[in-house]
Design a protein around this motif. Sequence first.
Motif, PDB file in Angstrom:
ATOM      1  N   CYS A 124       9.873  44.442  -7.199  1.00  0.00           N
ATOM      2  CA  CYS A 124       9.338  45.699  -7.057  1.00  0.00           C
ATOM      3  C   CYS A 124       8.794  45.740  -5.733  1.00  0.00           C
ATOM      4  CB  CYS A 124       7.901  45.567  -8.185  1.00  0.00           C
ATOM      5  SG  CYS A 124       6.529  44.347  -7.677  1.00  0.00           S
ATOM      6  N   LYS A 125       8.586  44.706  -4.802  1.00  0.00           N
ATOM      7  CA  LYS A 125       8.401  44.505  -3.640  1.00  0.00           C
ATOM      8  C   LYS A 125       9.517  44.307  -2.488  1.00  0.00           C
ATOM      9  CE  LYS A 125       6.736  40.009  -3.957  1.00  0.00           C
ATOM     10  NZ  LYS A 125       5.336  39.184  -4.078  1.00  0.00           N
ATOM     11  N   ASP A 126      10.720  44.642  -3.073  1.00  0.00           N
ATOM     12  CA  ASP A 126      12.057  44.355  -2.138  1.00  0.00           C
ATOM     13  C   ASP A 126      12.045  45.391  -1.399  1.00  0.00           C
ATOM     14  OD1 ASP A 126      14.914  44.165  -1.419  1.00  0.00           O
ATOM     15  OD2 ASP A 126      14.511  42.394  -2.748  1.00  0.00           O
ATOM     16  N   ASP A 127      12.374  45.424   0.024  1.00  0.00           N
ATOM     17  CA  ASP A 127      12.678  46.104   1.019  1.00  0.00           C
ATOM     18  C   ASP A 127      14.023  47.192   0.732  1.00  0.00           C
ATOM     19  OD1 ASP A 127      10.659  45.275   2.597  1.00  0.00           O
ATOM     20  OD2 ASP A 127      11.852  44.261   3.877  1.00  0.00           O
ATOM     21  N   ASN A 128      14.865  46.740  -0.284  1.00  0.00           N
ATOM     22  CA  ASN A 128      16.013  47.278  -0.629  1.00  0.00           C
ATOM     23  C   ASN A 128      15.715  48.225  -1.768  1.00  0.00           C
ATOM     24  OD1 ASN A 128      18.470  48.166  -2.227  1.00  0.00           O
ATOM     25  ND2 ASN A 128      19.477  46.195  -0.885  1.00  0.00           N
ATOM     26  N   GLU A 129      15.725  49.656  -1.422  1.00  0.00           N
ATOM     27  CA  GLU A 129      15.355  50.818  -2.215  1.00  0.00           C
ATOM     28  C   GLU A 129      16.266  50.567  -3.728  1.00  0.00           C
ATOM     29  OE1 GLU A 129      14.880  55.511  -2.642  1.00  0.00           O
ATOM     30  OE2 GLU A 129      15.428  54.290  -0.802  1.00  0.00           O
ATOM     31  N   TYR A 130      17.502  50.403  -3.652  1.00  0.00           N
ATOM     32  CA  TYR A 130      18.218  49.859  -4.710  1.00  0.00           C
ATOM     33  C   TYR A 130      17.613  49.138  -5.889  1.00  0.00           C
ATOM     34  CZ  TYR A 130      22.104  48.827  -7.989  1.00  0.00           C
ATOM     35  OH  TYR A 130      22.890  48.657  -8.832  1.00  0.00           O
ATOM     36  N   VAL A 131      17.281  47.771  -5.226  1.00  0.00           N
ATOM     37  CA  VAL A 131      16.576  46.713  -6.156  1.00  0.00           C
ATOM     38  C   VAL A 131      15.489  47.294  -6.710  1.00  0.00           C
ATOM     39  CG1 VAL A 131      15.625  44.417  -6.121  1.00  0.00           C
ATOM     40  CG2 VAL A 131      17.769  45.090  -4.685  1.00  0.00           C
ATOM     41  N   ARG A 132      14.536  47.970  -6.020  1.00  0.00           N
ATOM     42  CA  ARG A 132      13.262  48.629  -6.516  1.00  0.00           C
ATOM     43  C   ARG A 132      13.854  49.690  -7.467  1.00  0.00           C
ATOM     44  NH1 ARG A 132      11.951  49.333  -1.123  1.00  0.00           N
ATOM     45  NH2 ARG A 132      11.573  51.475  -1.509  1.00  0.00           N
ATOM     46  N   ARG A 133      14.572  50.458  -7.531  1.00  0.00           N
ATOM     47  CA  ARG A 133      15.107  51.422  -8.403  1.00  0.00           C
ATOM     48  C   ARG A 133      15.662  50.851  -9.641  1.00  0.00           C
ATOM     49  NH1 ARG A 133      19.933  54.742  -8.312  1.00  0.00           N
ATOM     50  NH2 ARG A 133      20.302  53.734  -6.325  1.00  0.00           N
ATOM     51  N   VAL A 134      16.411  49.619  -9.632  1.00  0.00           N
ATOM     52  CA  VAL A 134      16.861  48.904 -10.998  1.00  0.00           C
ATOM     53  C   VAL A 134      15.509  48.488 -11.454  1.00  0.00           C
ATOM     54  CG1 VAL A 134      18.200  46.932 -11.672  1.00  0.00           C
ATOM     55  CG2 VAL A 134      19.167  48.442 -10.009  1.00  0.00           C
ATOM     56  N   TRP A 135      14.607  48.112 -10.733  1.00  0.00           N
ATOM     57  CA  TRP A 135      13.511  47.552 -11.275  1.00  0.00           C
ATOM     58  C   TRP A 135      12.719  48.552 -12.168  1.00  0.00           C
ATOM     59  CZ3 TRP A 135       8.243  47.310 -11.171  1.00  0.00           C
ATOM     60  CH2 TRP A 135       7.424  46.283 -11.527  1.00  0.00           C
ATOM     61  N   VAL A 136      12.741  49.745 -11.486  1.00  0.00           N
ATOM     62  CA  VAL A 136      12.131  50.853 -12.180  1.00  0.00           C
ATOM     63  C   VAL A 136      12.597  51.134 -13.767  1.00  0.00           C
ATOM     64  CG1 VAL A 136      11.654  53.172 -12.123  1.00  0.00           C
ATOM     65  CG2 VAL A 136      10.963  51.867 -10.181  1.00  0.00           C
ATOM     66  N   TYR A 137      14.078  51.232 -13.618  1.00  0.00           N
ATOM     67  CA  TYR A 137      14.845  51.622 -14.883  1.00  0.00           C
ATOM     68  C   TYR A 137      14.636  50.362 -15.821  1.00  0.00           C
ATOM     69  CZ  TYR A 137      17.396  55.160 -12.460  1.00  0.00           C
ATOM     70  OH  TYR A 137      17.732  56.212 -11.617  1.00  0.00           O
ATOM     71  N   THR A 138      14.382  49.323 -15.583  1.00  0.00           N
ATOM     72  CA  THR A 138      14.259  48.117 -16.441  1.00  0.00           C
ATOM     73  C   THR A 138      12.668  48.255 -17.046  1.00  0.00           C
ATOM     74  OG1 THR A 138      15.534  46.592 -15.061  1.00  0.00           O
ATOM     75  CG2 THR A 138      14.235  45.626 -16.671  1.00  0.00           C
ATOM     76  N   LEU A 139      11.908  48.575 -16.186  1.00  0.00           N
ATOM     77  CA  LEU A 139      10.267  48.790 -16.779  1.00  0.00           C
ATOM     78  C   LEU A 139      10.171  50.026 -17.645  1.00  0.00           C
ATOM     79  CD1 LEU A 139       7.652  47.356 -16.032  1.00  0.00           C
ATOM     80  CD2 LEU A 139       9.651  46.509 -14.445  1.00  0.00           C
ATOM     81  N   VAL A 140      10.993  50.878 -17.427  1.00  0.00           N
ATOM     82  CA  VAL A 140      10.922  52.256 -18.241  1.00  0.00           C
ATOM     83  C   VAL A 140      11.361  51.628 -19.565  1.00  0.00           C
ATOM     84  CG1 VAL A 140      11.924  54.385 -18.713  1.00  0.00           C
ATOM     85  CG2 VAL A 140      11.076  53.817 -16.429  1.00  0.00           C
TER      86      VAL A 140
END
Length: 199
Positions: free
Chosen positions: A83-99
């Motif tokens: 969730c604090k990764d500088d890579n936006e793609y990594v954070r986006r994947v994390w968002v989808y997982t949390l949803v």
Amino acid sequence: ILTILKNDLISIKDKELLFDLVEFLVTSFHESSSPYINKILLIAQPYLTSNYLSVKEKVINTIKSLARIAGLNQMIHFMQDDCKDDNEYVRRVWVYTLVLLAKEFGIKSLLPFLNDFIRSDKRQIRHTAIQIIYQIIKQLGQDEQILSNMKSFIDILIYGLNDNDYANGTLSALCISNLALFTDDVSYFENLIDPLWSG
């Protein structure tokens, strides 16, 4: 199996079969699968953004099975650095997982984490919290869970509106405008008057 799944050269059909096998093993061995949950997540999560719906569906089922074994707290612990990764793609994947976890465990179970994220000193983590709410609204629509947790969402999004980061403020405003489409009850939005006038 996990090593094979890392291979980009295997076919979509093979990936479907392999994720079916992973889910079968996870559900069969249950708690004995716990040591492998983090490794499975690392391989499975990127497929949540896949254009191949058949593989995506298999991955969703696999992650749901992992979540039932590990529980929400442990799943978030496994992914906390994303969730604090500088890579936006990594954070986006994390968002989808949390949803996906919100759908599995209920939105209310996710609210304590969102409240912590939105108060973070790191812009990326605050942005991720708002993105999670945006995706929940987008994917669940006018669901009873949205309506019953709307006040909690608004309280979180107020922090987003007051955020010094323009992108966070803009996305928070978009979330609120989408929530407003689901209800005629203006009392949900009373706490927004001051930040909207000042912002």
